[in-house]
Design an enzyme around this catalytic site. Structure first.
Site, PDB file in Angstrom:
ATOM      1  N   CYS A  56     -48.060 -34.116 -26.058  1.00  0.00           N
ATOM      2  CA  CYS A  56     -49.461 -34.193 -25.605  1.00  0.00           C
ATOM      3  C   CYS A  56     -50.043 -32.795 -25.386  1.00  0.00           C
ATOM      4  O   CYS A  56     -50.924 -32.350 -26.100  1.00  0.00           O
ATOM      5  CB  CYS A  56     -49.544 -34.960 -24.284  1.00  0.00           C
ATOM      6  SG  CYS A  56     -48.883 -36.604 -24.359  1.00  0.00           S
TER       7      CYS A  56
HETATM    8  N1  SAJ Z   1     -45.310 -27.591 -17.478  1.00  0.00           N
HETATM    9  C1  SAJ Z   1     -45.271 -26.313 -16.949  1.00  0.00           C
HETATM   10  N2  SAJ Z   1     -45.859 -26.082 -15.739  1.00  0.00           N
HETATM   11  C2  SAJ Z   1     -46.497 -27.079 -15.044  1.00  0.00           C
HETATM   12  C3  SAJ Z   1     -46.538 -28.375 -15.619  1.00  0.00           C
HETATM   13  C4  SAJ Z   1     -45.932 -28.605 -16.823  1.00  0.00           C
HETATM   14  O1  SAJ Z   1     -44.704 -25.390 -17.542  1.00  0.00           O
HETATM   15  O2  SAJ Z   1     -46.999 -26.824 -13.952  1.00  0.00           O
HETATM   16  C5  SAJ Z   1     -44.710 -27.829 -18.796  1.00  0.00           C
HETATM   17  C6  SAJ Z   1     -43.664 -28.921 -18.789  1.00  0.00           C
HETATM   18  O3  SAJ Z   1     -42.383 -28.383 -18.502  1.00  0.00           O
HETATM   19  C7  SAJ Z   1     -43.757 -29.459 -20.215  1.00  0.00           C
HETATM   20  C8  SAJ Z   1     -45.228 -29.282 -20.572  1.00  0.00           C
HETATM   21  O4  SAJ Z   1     -45.732 -28.295 -19.663  1.00  0.00           O
HETATM   22  O5  SAJ Z   1     -42.956 -28.690 -21.094  1.00  0.00           O
HETATM   23  C9  SAJ Z   1     -46.040 -30.557 -20.422  1.00  0.00           C
HETATM   24  O6  SAJ Z   1     -45.733 -31.070 -19.150  1.00  0.00           O
HETATM   25  P1  SAJ Z   1     -46.572 -32.298 -18.485  1.00  0.00           P
HETATM   26  O7  SAJ Z   1     -46.182 -32.361 -17.052  1.00  0.00           O
HETATM   27  O8  SAJ Z   1     -47.997 -32.193 -18.812  1.00  0.00           O
HETATM   28  O9  SAJ Z   1     -45.895 -33.573 -19.142  1.00  0.00           O
HETATM   29  P2  SAJ Z   1     -46.266 -34.370 -20.451  1.00  0.00           P
HETATM   30  O10 SAJ Z   1     -46.328 -33.526 -21.660  1.00  0.00           O
HETATM   31  O11 SAJ Z   1     -45.322 -35.524 -20.464  1.00  0.00           O
HETATM   32  O12 SAJ Z   1     -47.767 -34.858 -20.169  1.00  0.00           O
HETATM   33  C10 SAJ Z   1     -48.016 -36.184 -19.871  1.00  0.00           C
HETATM   34  C11 SAJ Z   1     -49.490 -36.366 -20.089  1.00  0.00           C
HETATM   35  N3  SAJ Z   1     -49.771 -37.754 -20.032  1.00  0.00           N
HETATM   36  C12 SAJ Z   1     -50.646 -38.266 -20.923  1.00  0.00           C
HETATM   37  O13 SAJ Z   1     -51.186 -37.601 -21.777  1.00  0.00           O
HETATM   38  C13 SAJ Z   1     -50.918 -39.706 -20.805  1.00  0.00           C
HETATM   39  C14 SAJ Z   1     -50.277 -35.632 -19.020  1.00  0.00           C
HETATM   40  O14 SAJ Z   1     -51.665 -35.982 -19.098  1.00  0.00           O
HETATM   41  C15 SAJ Z   1     -49.769 -35.997 -17.652  1.00  0.00           C
HETATM   42  O15 SAJ Z   1     -50.530 -35.323 -16.664  1.00  0.00           O
HETATM   43  C16 SAJ Z   1     -48.313 -35.590 -17.563  1.00  0.00           C
HETATM   44  O16 SAJ Z   1     -47.609 -36.407 -18.524  1.00  0.00           O
HETATM   45  C17 SAJ Z   1     -47.745 -35.841 -16.172  1.00  0.00           C
HETATM   46  O17 SAJ Z   1     -48.464 -35.497 -15.216  1.00  0.00           O
HETATM   47  O18 SAJ Z   1     -46.607 -36.302 -16.099  1.00  0.00           O
END
Ligand code: SAJ
Length: 445
Positions: free
Chosen positions: A273
């Site tokens: 995403c």
């Molecule tokens: N990450 C960081 N720092 C942060 C947060 C995330 O480096 O503060 C990294 C994570 O390790 C990962 C990437 O960014 O590699 C994405 O992380 P994410 O927490 O956004 O997780 P995703 O990719 O699973 O995003 C999904 C998305 N859900 C949908 O699109 C329906 C996102 O909108 C959600 O907010 C997220 O999950 C969530 O909050 O779990």
């Protein structure tokens, strides 16, 4: 007009709901409609998936096998590769992937393939909804002309809307029924009926004035994350240069009870995403002569984090007069985020490739990921597949550097600190006590 006809069939629960694409979005959605009392038919190009579902099995963690079995046995839910059955559906919801091409341009080929199947069976009285994340205008500029080419007319014969998916796999708190659903139709009739349909399975539906608003809202949600993660990563590099503890800074800022939301630095961003969705928005913006610099800058900062991690490893080895070449580097975690098994776009793949290019001997341990393959033709480090190694004392002791890339909760970090000599922690997995009690040299983002 067709609005009354479809609304009545939904109200009477006579409407048959079709979902195209039974992945982490489509299967939970199909299940929710079946559980709400609708006849639910899943459409898949993968016959194995269809067969597993019809056998009462589930391949999606958030959908228990017992739920699928009960719904299949009660003939509420079925799956098929026969797209002719689309003509039996009153509502069809498209949940197919929207990846990026190598050029970072949108790849809507899966949407077009699904729409083409639907177009061939489209008839009066159907509601079509797109859920796949895509650029603003896909629903009204691409899908509408395809469907009206059949001679059928919007509102008179069929309805068309967009509703973004917000599935967060493995999230124990938020599942389909309690995640507010944004819905935007190409016409107001489409908005009304699509919103009514989702109100059968979701506690809160937020109707907006158009499909474009709904498409854009989704992209804002995930661009917001990519940009703020980019800000956190830039702060990490700035604090590293100033010899200030980034994590302590963020913890302090997060005490502000309003107007601040903590994001954390990491080795880069992975997943299907956050690294991809913002490019759908910037691509569309460029078509209209608008350069979204925030998206480009976030991508630039986030995609450079693997280089920064490799630099931290090199600096750490250098302090011990060791060269990267020939050094044994052990990565802890390769999944793109904590406690999952997904390696799509994981920064660990870039870090492994860069370390290999510099001559390091790289291995990894990840309890969730048994093996890693390097499909990307741009791999310079040789691209040999890797299997997860057991986390033995010997592995920890003999590593010249241990790099914590994913902070899985099941790892014994106290043992890592006890047996490791040089540790690069990219996730703040090692708290203050572990760092104080450890004889290892610990470098943090
Ligand atoms: N990450 C960081 N720092 C942060 C947060 C995330 O480096 O503060 C990294 C994570 O390790 C990962 C990437 O960014 O590699 C994405 O992380 P994410 O927490 O956004 O997780 P995703 O990719 O699973 O995003 C999904 C998305 N859900 C949908 O699109 C329906 C996102 O909108 C959600 O907010 C997220 O999950 C969530 O909050 O779990």
């Amino acid at each position: 007009m067709v609005k009354e006809q479809i609304t009545a069939s939904i109200k009477a629960k006579r409407a048959r709901i079709g979902v195209v694409g039974l992945g982490y979005v489509g299967l939970p959605l199909l299940t929710e409609f079946a559980r709400a009392g609708f006849q639910a038919i899943g459409f898949e190009v993968d016959s194995d998936k269809a067969a597993r579902i019809n056998a009462g099995d589930s391949y999606i963690g958030d959908v228990p096998r017992s739920v699928i079995k009960e719904l299949v046995d009660s003939k509420r839910l079925s799956a098929t590769t026969d797209f002719d059955q689309l003509q039996d559906c009153d509502a069809v919801i498209i949940c197919v992937p929207t990846p990026l091409r190598k050029t970072k341009e949108p790849d809507v080929s899966y949407i077009l393939a699904a729409a083409d199947e639907i177009k061939q069976r489209l008839h009066r009285g159907q509601l079509i909804i797109l859920e796949s994340t895509t650029y603003p205008g896909t629903t009204d500029e691409v899908l509408l002309p395809m469907f009206e080419a059949s001679g059928l007319k919007l509102d008179e014969d069929f309805l068309l809307a967009f509703s973004p998916e917000r599935v967060d796999p493995g999230n124990p708190q938020f599942q389909t029924h309690n995640i507010p659903k944004v819905v935007g139709g190409v016409t107001s009739d489409s908005t009304d009926v699509a919103a009514f349909l989702y109100s059968q399975i979701v506690n809160e539906v937020h109707a907006v004035s158009s499909a474009r608003v709904a498409e854009t809202a989704k992209l804002l949600e995930n661009t917001f994350r990519a940009v703020n993660i980019g800000m956190a990563n830039e702060m990490a590099r700035l604090c590293y240069a100033l010899n200030i503890d980034t994590w302590e800074v963020i913890r302090a800022a997060a005490t502000k009870p309003f107007g601040f939301m903590a994001f954390y630095p990491g080795p880069g961003i992975g997943g299907h995403c956050i690294p991809l969705d913002p490019h759908y928005l910037s691509w569309k913006a460029r078509q209209h002569g608008f350069d979204s610099r925030f998206i480009g800058l976030a991508e630039e900062v986030n995609s450079r984090m693997p280089d920064h991690v490799v630099q931290l490893v090199a600096d750490g080895l250098n302090d011990e007069s060791k060269s990267m070449k020939g050094s044994r580097i052990l990565l802890l975690g390769v999944a793109y985020k904590q406690d999952i098994d997904d390696v799509r776009e994981s920064p660990a793949l870039s870090i492994i490739d860069r370390l290999r290019t510099k001559g390091a001997e790289v291995s990894y341990h990840d309890p969730f990921v048994k093996e890693v393959r390097f499909e990307d033709a741009h791999t310079e480090g040789g691209g040999q597949p890797l299997d997860s190694v057991p986390l033995t004392d010997d592995e920890l002791r003999t590593a010249d550097c241990i790099v914590i890339v994913t902070n899985h909760s099941g790892i014994d970090y106290q043992r890592v600190c006890r047996l490791g000599s040089l540790i690069v922690d990219t996730r703040n997995a090692l708290n203050g006590d572990l760092r104080r009690d450890s004889s290892a040299r610990i470098i943090r983002l």
